[in-house]
Design a protein around this motif. Structure first.
Motif, mmCIF file in Angstrom:
data_model
loop_
_atom_site.group_PDB
_atom_site.id
_atom_site.type_symbol
_atom_site.label_atom_id
_atom_site.label_comp_id
_atom_site.label_asym_id
_atom_site.label_seq_id
_atom_site.Cartn_x
_atom_site.Cartn_y
_atom_site.Cartn_z
ATOM 1 N N LEU A 148 55.660 111.412 62.513
ATOM 2 C CA LEU A 148 55.277 111.829 61.160
ATOM 3 C C LEU A 148 55.218 113.350 61.054
ATOM 4 O O LEU A 148 55.534 113.927 60.015
ATOM 5 C CB LEU A 148 53.918 111.224 60.811
ATOM 6 C CG LEU A 148 53.405 111.385 59.392
ATOM 7 C CD1 LEU A 148 54.309 110.663 58.404
ATOM 8 C CD2 LEU A 148 51.981 110.849 59.272
ATOM 9 N N LEU A 149 54.840 114.008 62.160
ATOM 10 C CA LEU A 149 54.664 115.456 62.138
ATOM 11 C C LEU A 149 55.862 116.213 62.695
ATOM 12 O O LEU A 149 55.834 117.443 62.778
ATOM 13 C CB LEU A 149 53.404 115.824 62.929
ATOM 14 C CG LEU A 149 52.102 115.265 62.352
ATOM 15 C CD1 LEU A 149 50.945 115.493 63.307
ATOM 16 C CD2 LEU A 149 51.795 115.894 61.002
ATOM 17 N N GLY A 150 56.906 115.487 63.089
ATOM 18 C CA GLY A 150 58.110 116.152 63.543
ATOM 19 C C GLY A 150 58.052 116.667 64.960
ATOM 20 O O GLY A 150 58.825 117.560 65.332
ATOM 21 N N VAL A 151 57.163 116.125 65.788
ATOM 22 C CA VAL A 151 57.042 116.551 67.186
ATOM 23 C C VAL A 151 58.089 115.811 68.022
ATOM 24 O O VAL A 151 58.207 114.582 67.926
ATOM 25 C CB VAL A 151 55.629 116.258 67.725
ATOM 26 C CG1 VAL A 151 55.549 116.519 69.222
ATOM 27 C CG2 VAL A 151 54.608 117.116 66.987
ATOM 28 N N PRO A 152 58.861 116.511 68.864
ATOM 29 C CA PRO A 152 59.873 115.843 69.687
ATOM 30 C C PRO A 152 59.247 114.828 70.648
ATOM 31 O O PRO A 152 58.133 115.019 71.143
ATOM 32 C CB PRO A 152 60.520 116.993 70.469
ATOM 33 C CG PRO A 152 60.127 118.239 69.769
ATOM 34 C CD PRO A 152 58.848 117.968 69.064
ATOM 35 N N ARG A 195 60.015 124.592 63.242
ATOM 36 C CA ARG A 195 60.186 123.846 61.996
ATOM 37 C C ARG A 195 60.569 124.772 60.837
ATOM 38 O O ARG A 195 61.237 124.354 59.891
ATOM 39 C CB ARG A 195 58.907 123.073 61.660
ATOM 40 C CG ARG A 195 58.797 121.693 62.297
ATOM 41 C CD ARG A 195 60.136 121.098 62.515
ATOM 42 N NE ARG A 195 60.149 119.651 62.492
ATOM 43 C CZ ARG A 195 61.231 118.944 62.750
ATOM 44 N NH1 ARG A 195 62.356 119.568 63.030
ATOM 45 N NH2 ARG A 195 61.214 117.638 62.730
ATOM 46 N N ARG A 196 60.157 126.035 60.900
ATOM 47 C CA ARG A 196 60.603 126.989 59.874
ATOM 48 C C ARG A 196 62.114 127.170 59.951
ATOM 49 O O ARG A 196 62.803 127.249 58.936
ATOM 50 C CB ARG A 196 59.908 128.337 60.094
ATOM 51 C CG ARG A 196 58.571 128.470 59.407
ATOM 52 C CD ARG A 196 58.167 129.925 59.221
ATOM 53 N NE ARG A 196 56.988 129.998 58.391
ATOM 54 C CZ ARG A 196 55.742 130.192 58.871
ATOM 55 N NH1 ARG A 196 55.562 130.332 60.181
ATOM 56 N NH2 ARG A 196 54.725 130.235 58.049
ATOM 57 N N ALA A 197 62.603 127.239 61.180
ATOM 58 C CA ALA A 197 64.041 127.443 61.368
ATOM 59 C C ALA A 197 64.830 126.149 61.165
ATOM 60 O O ALA A 197 66.000 126.186 60.761
ATOM 61 C CB ALA A 197 64.314 128.005 62.761
ATOM 62 N N HIS A 198 64.196 125.014 61.440
ATOM 63 C CA HIS A 198 64.885 123.721 61.359
ATOM 64 C C HIS A 198 63.995 122.730 60.608
ATOM 65 O O HIS A 198 63.441 121.800 61.198
ATOM 66 C CB HIS A 198 65.201 123.197 62.760
ATOM 67 C CG HIS A 198 65.944 124.164 63.627
ATOM 68 N ND1 HIS A 198 67.297 124.362 63.510
ATOM 69 C CD2 HIS A 198 65.501 125.007 64.605
ATOM 70 C CE1 HIS A 198 67.675 125.279 64.390
ATOM 71 N NE2 HIS A 198 66.611 125.689 65.065
ATOM 72 N N SER A 205 56.797 120.355 58.171
ATOM 73 C CA SER A 205 57.768 121.079 57.339
ATOM 74 C C SER A 205 57.267 121.211 55.906
ATOM 75 O O SER A 205 57.421 122.264 55.272
ATOM 76 C CB SER A 205 59.117 120.343 57.360
ATOM 77 O OG SER A 205 59.679 120.342 58.659
ATOM 78 N N ALA A 206 56.647 120.148 55.388
ATOM 79 C CA ALA A 206 56.103 120.204 54.024
ATOM 80 C C ALA A 206 54.975 121.215 53.924
ATOM 81 O O ALA A 206 54.859 121.953 52.931
ATOM 82 C CB ALA A 206 55.609 118.822 53.614
ATOM 83 N N MET A 207 54.130 121.289 54.957
ATOM 84 C CA MET A 207 53.030 122.245 54.943
ATOM 85 C C MET A 207 53.549 123.672 55.064
ATOM 86 O O MET A 207 52.999 124.599 54.456
ATOM 87 C CB MET A 207 52.042 121.919 56.067
ATOM 88 C CG MET A 207 51.298 120.599 55.843
ATOM 89 S SD MET A 207 50.301 120.094 57.266
ATOM 90 C CE MET A 207 48.981 121.305 57.193
ATOM 91 N N ILE A 208 54.617 123.856 55.823
ATOM 92 C CA ILE A 208 55.228 125.180 55.926
ATOM 93 C C ILE A 208 55.758 125.617 54.563
ATOM 94 O O ILE A 208 55.579 126.773 54.148
ATOM 95 C CB ILE A 208 56.355 125.173 56.983
ATOM 96 C CG1 ILE A 208 55.749 125.027 58.390
ATOM 97 C CG2 ILE A 208 57.197 126.446 56.892
ATOM 98 C CD1 ILE A 208 56.783 124.745 59.459
#
Length: 395
Positions: A148-152, A195-198, A205-208
């Motif tokens: 959900l948070l985009g962690v690998p 996540r800023r770059a990708h 990503s939404a919070m960024i």
């Protein structure tokens, strides 16, 4: 008021209810001593707890000179740069809430099923006995929250130690907690940069975007909420899942009812939640910013108070025969997920994981049973969540 007793209350067994809860509702306010040595007061009755959880005079902001602390080693909930009360809390919470909406959780269900099946396949191949914590209860929610948070996937294993330190009351020394927090903060900063770059379709990503494009989050809030969600977004569910299965296995008559009628599963999940297997309500510590009048008592301004869900969930004025574990109980408005502005934002996700994993486990292993007597199960000490050290099962 009576002499103060230590809180959290000790349990007679890992799955047992603390004896101190017997008759505790005779008094609406019970003085206690927290692990920090600071004094606080428990609010014990269901109706009172329900009332104050929506009262804005009860603050979660514990960055006050006269507020009690949970731990003397760990300044949890006392960050001066974060105000966990409305309207500041509401602003950020609304941003995060969309990731845990019913629709988003429904879209996640296939992933939860797939992760559960993969873990149960490995469990079956092992031949048993296994520790249910390591086989299912912990890996499932951490995989889901990291997705959900985009962690690998390869970074998932890092979070177990960081979480243990983050939730330590007295288990780890101050220096080890600080070292773990430093490692975690470094990881989160790198994860945000990546996540800023990708950017992707994930909560970080939404919070960024909310920070960079809309200015709705400060940089510190961005990192703080990422840390909070990464670290505590799974441990409560993991503890509840493992403990819930152990509770069912230690009550064979209830397990038979569930196996005979799988439609009882939602009721069973709620009854297991009412039992508050994750531990005490010490994390619900609050501070009264003004006098609060209740039916039979007054919470004085400046009081550090715990609206105790573990007490409220056992209140005989609200729950029939509350000390009986009964999966057919239908009237079950427990307060385990809290209420009001601090209602657990991940409640829908937790319920989905508990339902899917419990059903799949019991279906896959019709002869599942505890590999040790229930009385021999142990809980970890010195942590905010009173998780089980291990839950050996076989089939």
């Amino acid at each position: 008021m009576a002499e103060r007793c230590p809180y959290p209350f000790p349990r007679p067994t890992a799955l047992g209810i603390p004896e101190r809860l017997t008759g505790i509702h005779d008094e609406p306010l019970v003085p206690v001593v927290l692990p920090s040595g600071d004094e606080a007061v428990l609010l014990t009755r269901y109706q009172d707890v329900r009332q104050v959880l929506t009262d804005d005079r009860l603050s979660r902001n514990l960055d006050r000179p006269d507020a009690a602390r949970i731990s003397r080693h760990n300044s949890m909930f006392q960050d001066p740069r974060i105000n966990p009360d409305p309207p500041e809390h509401t602003r950020v919470r609304n941003l995060v809430a969309s990731a845990f909406s019913a629709a988003r959780v429904q879209r996640l269900e296939p992933r939860i099923h797939a992760e559960t099946d993969e873990l149960l396949d490995a469990m079956e191949r092992s031949g048993g006995p296994v520790d249910l914590n390591e086989a299912l209860a912990f890996p499932l929610p951490v995989r889901v929250i990291c997705s959900l948070l985009g962690v690998p996937d390869e970074d998932v294993a890092l979070f177990r130690h960081w979480t243990s330190a983050f939730l330590s009351v007295s288990h780890f020394p101050r220096e080890e907690i600080r070292a773990a927090m430093t490692e975690m903060s470094r990881y989160i900063a790198e994860h945000i940069s990546h996540r800023r770059a990708h950017p992707g379709d994930d909560l970080v990503s939404a919070m960024i975007r909310a920070h960079d494009d809309e200015g709705r989050l400060s940089e510190y809030e961005l990192q703080w909420w990422c840390r909070l969600l990464l670290l505590v977004g799974y441990e409560t569910t993991a503890t509840q899942l493992g403990g819930g299965v152990a509770m069912l296995l230690s009550h064979p008559e209830q397990l038979r009812l569930l196996r005979a009628d799988p439609a009882l599963l939602p009721n069973a999940i709620e009854e297991l939640l009412r039992w508050k297997l994750v531990g005490s309500s010490v994390s619900m510590l609050r501070y009264a910013t003004d006098d609060i009048e209740l039916e039979d008592c007054v919470i004085k301004k400046g009081t550090s108070i715990i609206p105790a869900a573990d007490c409220a969930n056992q209140d005989p004025d609200r729950f029939f025969d509350p000390r009986t574990f009964d999966i057919t109980r239908s009237d079950n408005p427990h307060l385990t997920f809290s209420l009001g502005p601090h209602f657990c934002i991940g409640a829908s996700l937790a319920r989905a994981e508990l339902r899917i994993a419990t059903q799949a486990l019991l279906t896959r292993f019709p002869n599942l049973r505890l590999a040790v007597p229930a009385e021999e199960l142990k809980r970890q000490e010195g942590a905010l969540l009173e998780g089980f050290t291990e839950i050996p099962v076989t089939w």
